[in-house]
Design a protein around this motif. Structure first.
Motif, short mmCIF file in Angstrom:
data_model
loop_
_atom_site.label_atom_id
_atom_site.label_comp_id
_atom_site.label_asym_id
_atom_site.label_seq_id
_atom_site.Cartn_x
_atom_site.Cartn_y
_atom_site.Cartn_z
N ASP A 314 0.85 -1.18 0.00
CA ASP A 314 0.00 0.00 0.00
C ASP A 314 0.89 1.24 0.00
O ASP A 314 1.69 1.44 0.92
CB ASP A 314 -0.89 -0.02 1.25
N LEU A 315 0.73 2.09 -1.02
CA LEU A 315 1.58 3.26 -1.16
C LEU A 315 1.48 4.21 0.03
O LEU A 315 2.47 4.86 0.42
CB LEU A 315 1.20 4.03 -2.43
N ASP A 316 0.30 4.32 0.62
CA ASP A 316 0.09 5.32 1.66
C ASP A 316 0.07 4.75 3.06
O ASP A 316 -0.28 5.44 4.03
CB ASP A 316 -1.21 6.08 1.36
N ALA A 317 0.49 3.48 3.17
CA ALA A 317 0.72 2.88 4.48
C ALA A 317 2.15 3.18 4.92
O ALA A 317 3.00 3.56 4.10
CB ALA A 317 0.49 1.38 4.41
N PRO A 318 2.45 3.01 6.22
CA PRO A 318 3.84 3.21 6.65
C PRO A 318 4.81 2.33 5.85
O PRO A 318 4.44 1.25 5.38
CB PRO A 318 3.80 2.80 8.13
N PHE A 319 6.02 2.83 5.70
CA PHE A 319 7.04 2.06 4.96
C PHE A 319 7.12 0.64 5.53
O PHE A 319 7.21 0.46 6.74
CB PHE A 319 8.39 2.76 5.06
N LYS A 342 11.28 5.37 9.71
CA LYS A 342 10.77 5.19 11.07
C LYS A 342 10.74 6.50 11.83
O LYS A 342 9.74 6.85 12.48
CB LYS A 342 11.62 4.16 11.80
N GLN A 343 11.83 7.26 11.74
CA GLN A 343 11.91 8.52 12.48
C GLN A 343 10.93 9.56 11.96
O GLN A 343 10.36 10.34 12.73
CB GLN A 343 13.34 9.06 12.42
N GLY A 344 10.71 9.55 10.64
CA GLY A 344 9.82 10.55 10.05
C GLY A 344 8.41 10.07 9.83
O GLY A 344 7.59 10.80 9.27
N ASN A 345 8.11 8.81 10.26
CA ASN A 345 6.78 8.22 10.06
C ASN A 345 6.37 8.34 8.59
O ASN A 345 5.26 8.79 8.27
CB ASN A 345 5.76 8.90 10.98
N LEU A 346 7.26 7.95 7.70
CA LEU A 346 7.05 8.12 6.27
C LEU A 346 6.29 6.94 5.66
O LEU A 346 6.45 5.79 6.08
CB LEU A 346 8.39 8.26 5.55
N THR A 347 5.48 7.23 4.67
CA THR A 347 4.81 6.18 3.91
C THR A 347 5.74 5.67 2.82
O THR A 347 6.79 6.27 2.53
CB THR A 347 3.54 6.71 3.24
N LEU A 348 5.33 4.57 2.18
CA LEU A 348 6.10 4.05 1.06
C LEU A 348 6.19 5.09 -0.05
O LEU A 348 7.24 5.27 -0.67
CB LEU A 348 5.46 2.76 0.53
N ARG A 349 5.08 5.79 -0.29
CA ARG A 349 5.08 6.83 -1.33
C ARG A 349 6.12 7.91 -1.00
O ARG A 349 6.90 8.33 -1.85
CB ARG A 349 3.69 7.46 -1.44
N ASP A 350 6.13 8.35 0.25
CA ASP A 350 7.10 9.37 0.69
C ASP A 350 8.54 8.92 0.42
O ASP A 350 9.34 9.67 -0.14
CB ASP A 350 6.95 9.65 2.19
#
Length: 442
Positions: A314-319, A342-350
């Motif tokens: 899922d692109l917009d789920a957490p990495f 992890k530190q930035g709470n980034l998604t896969l898209r991010d």
């Protein structure tokens, strides 16, 4: 005014470092194999005072590889072609220790070093992509740390072969029928776990003694290898703090190996986005980012994980948590990606979009970028930089004509090369022959 000077290398990477640089109107679409285009880049860098050019390489591709990686020059053949049409700039090529024979590598690089009158360098890599094994007949791709064990023996063999003849071994003495003083010819007889090589090498030494050793490994094992053997190290340039940490670690480890820390140079990657104004720099960055779609970005990200398929998530789920995926490929890079996510709470898209066109700290006006390079230099984070822009177009020209003159005026750069050899130009010592009396007495 600084007594020390910043030093620059330039990455010859086809159209640029962006995966779709080839689409830009600023470069020819076939830039990765367009010799005339790359020669022009090299000559401009040489004229501007760059110390070396650097050719990256990889041994495995498939349909989702970076497009201009699908068709690019083999480094050593390319450097041999550049040697007689350049005069001052160093010629550094990437060669894998995992998939090459030391005797052949020693001979090829010695030849380029002689042709170029002491300007050759070897970027030692262990080949991170597991798929590389499918193109060679050596069995399974070695595990990460084993690759560095192989690399250690490999470089010991190569450097030993480069010392097959002392500097004055070849006398060409017709009167006494002595082409070479055979007392100054040495057989290596190397016997290791991975390589057994007799020697000697059929190549004399160059004007710099031996080619310069470059290394880009960022993992703990890679850094230790660099600190022990390298003359120059490429590091990540994500921030001043990270760059300084890498710099300090490499220099400290070099001291632990009994080396002078000044004899190993550290070059963070420099991927600047510059303009006359902030607005112009941001507009250029937006244009660069627009070259890749999210699907492109997922493919690009997958390369670091041995071409792992990220389209399944899922692109917009957490990495995603990937476990051991990527640990036998670009380990330091994949660890850094996981930590940032992890530190930035980034998604896969991010993460994917960020990796495709990462915002460099060197983004801003010409003066700002020049001042930031000076800060990194003065803070002990860099001895110089390796310049590899997203696209070899307007930013490259502006760096040469706008940024370098600022550094020169401020006393941190000179376009005059320091000598004739690569070692002289980056400020590392001549490589003495291990059999010479001057070395034996130490």
């Amino acid at each position: 005014m600084s007594q020390r000077k910043l030093d620059f290398g330039i990455m010859l990477n086809g159209p640029g470092s962006h995966m779709h640089a080839w689409k830009s109107k600023e470069v020819p679409n076939d830039a990765s194999t367009n010799f005339e285009f790359q020669l022009e880049i090299a000559k401009k860098a040489e004229e501007a005072g760059f110390s070396f050019l650097f050719v990256a390489d990889g041994l495995y591709i498939h349909e989702k590889s970076i497009p201009h990686f699908l068709d690019r020059h083999e480094p050593l053949t390319f450097l041999a072609a550049l040697a007689p049409v350049t005069k001052h700039i160093g010629l550094v090529g990437t060669i894998s220790t995992s998939y090459s024979e030391p005797f052949t590598v020693a001979r090829q690089l010695a030849t380029i070093d002689k042709i170029s009158h002491g300007r050759a360098g070897w970027n030692v890599v262990t080949s991170p992509l597991e798929g590389s094994a499918n193109n060679y007949s050596k069995g399974k791709h070695p595990e990460h740390d084993i690759r560095y064990d192989i690399a250690e023996e490999h470089i010991q063999v190569v450097q030993g072969l480069w010392d097959s003849y002392e500097d004055d071994a070849f006398t060409f003495d017709v009167k006494n029928d002595a082409y070479v003083n055979k007392q100054k010819m040495h057989t290596l007889d190397y016997k290791g776990q991975y390589f057994n090589v007799k020697g000697p090498l059929n190549a004399s030494r160059s004007e710099q003694g031996q080619p310069v050793i470059f290394q880009a490994g960022a993992s703990p094992k890679g850094q230790a290898y660099a600190a022990k053997y390298a003359d120059a190290v490429f590091t990540l340039g994500e921030s001043l703090d990270i760059a300084k940490s890498n710099y300090d670690s490499i220099k400290a480890q070099a001291v632990a190996f009994g080396r002078n820390p000044e004899d190993i140079k550290v070059y963070p990657m420099l991927v600047p986005v510059i303009g006359k104004t902030h607005e112009e720099a941001e507009a250029r960055f937006d244009e660069i980012k627009s070259l890749a779609t999210i699907d492109d970005a997922l493919d690009y990200l997958g390369r670091y994980y041995d071409h792992h398929d990220f389209s399944q998530y899922d692109l917009d789920a957490p990495f995603p948590e990937l476990g051991e995926v990527g640990q036998n490929s670009f380990r330091a890079t994949t660890d850094a990606i996981a930590n940032r996510a992890k530190q930035g709470n980034l998604t896969l898209r991010d993460v994917a979009l960020e990796e495709t066109a990462r915002r460099s700290p060197f983004t801003g006006t010409y003066e700002e970028v020049a001042d930031l390079m000076i800060e990194w230099f003065e803070q002990g984070a860099a001895d110089g930089f390796i310049f590899g822009p997203h696209i070899y177009g307007e930013i490259y020209e502006a760096f040469l004509t706008e940024v370098l003159p600022i550094l020169e005026v401020k006393g941190y750069f000179t376009k005059q090369h320091q000598g004739h050899t690569l070692r002289e130009n980056i400020g590392v010592p001549y490589k003495e022959n291990r059999y010479s009396k001057s070395v034996i007495t130490h």
